[in-house]
Design a protein around this motif. Sequence first.
Motif, short mmCIF file in Angstrom:
data_model
loop_
_atom_site.label_atom_id
_atom_site.label_comp_id
_atom_site.label_asym_id
_atom_site.label_seq_id
_atom_site.Cartn_x
_atom_site.Cartn_y
_atom_site.Cartn_z
N HIS A 1 -9.34 3.06 -4.21
CA HIS A 1 -9.65 2.84 -2.79
C HIS A 1 -9.80 4.20 -2.10
O HIS A 1 -8.83 4.95 -1.97
CB HIS A 1 -8.53 2.03 -2.15
N GLU B 1 -4.34 7.05 4.52
CA GLU B 1 -3.05 6.38 4.59
C GLU B 1 -1.91 7.26 4.09
O GLU B 1 -0.76 6.82 4.08
CB GLU B 1 -3.09 5.09 3.76
N LEU C 1 -6.11 -0.82 -5.63
CA LEU C 1 -5.92 0.27 -4.68
C LEU C 1 -6.14 1.63 -5.32
O LEU C 1 -6.40 2.61 -4.63
CB LEU C 1 -4.51 0.21 -4.08
N LEU D 1 -7.41 5.67 0.87
CA LEU D 1 -5.97 5.91 0.73
C LEU D 1 -5.55 7.28 1.27
O LEU D 1 -4.41 7.46 1.69
CB LEU D 1 -5.54 5.76 -0.73
N THR E 1 0.83 -1.21 0.00
CA THR E 1 0.00 0.00 0.00
C THR E 1 0.86 1.25 0.00
O THR E 1 0.58 2.21 -0.74
CB THR E 1 -0.94 0.00 1.22
N ILE F 1 0.89 4.12 -2.95
CA ILE F 1 0.60 5.52 -2.69
C ILE F 1 1.73 6.41 -3.17
O ILE F 1 1.51 7.44 -3.83
CB ILE F 1 0.32 5.75 -1.19
#
Length: 298
Positions: free
Chosen positions: A209, A215, A206, A212, A72, A76
């Motif tokens: 998503h 995150e 992702l 995020l 992840t 990102i």
Amino acid sequence: MVRCPACLLPLPKRGFQPLAEHLIARAGESDPDHVRWLNQNLSRSRIASEELVRRLEQYFDLGERSLGDWITRRFIAKFFGEVPHPFVLALQHPSRGTLLGYVLEHQHFLRQWVRSCAYIMARTDEPEVVRYELENLLVEFGTKDPAATAHYELLLRMGESLGVSRAEILATPPLPATRRAIAEWNRIATETDWVEAMAALHALELIAHRDLVREGATVHYFDPSILEGDTITPASRAFLREGYEADLEHASEALGLIERFARASGREEEVQATFLRSLDLFDDYLIARLERGEQFEA
């Protein structure tokens, strides 16, 4: 065994020295994929083998993080960092051209997507993975539920709502970057271990998503405000909403499966490398969406 994240060549599993030597050799031959990977991930200047080994160790080290968290974070950084990917920026408030570029290239991506899901399902003995891939196949290409519309169908309707006929959409061949990417994803699905293929395939989910940002992502895949009002067509809103409102538990389920089975089989480093290769393919494919969209901007 470890893999090169730029070409997926299997290498002896003796630390990162064989990988460092391979990267240096291929970059010395000016191979674009290897030069790109080194430049974007480790160093834009030439470094000695010993230093490269040290940086590779740091780059692949999970530390206290789970494999899913590592994936992840890398995702990102690649697409939602301080300077988000150009397609992500264009999709915040998309033009007709951007959305049509999405449609015409993504139809080819989704066709490969279901083939890859089927390959994973055929090559695993794990019932949980089989069920997960079956669900993906139904969501993307059809279900017996009369209240549900397949994702592929929603994509085609978006294109039609923007003034391009279904026949023209289906007859349009992919751009070279898309063609190369889907051929490579097909190779990953058929030639690597199924858990590596899962990482290459499902980590890409992702992109839409919506959690995020929590995150560390600087923006969403698109500005959620476009799902209201009339800045884009109703069919475009329906397609984008499908991914944005997808079950968050489903979005993280694949990472949980990947993490568990990679650890059980001792293939965490192979999964990391194959995932990284898929990131670069996805990067090129998103640029192809923009290139296709430029054909409609005039």
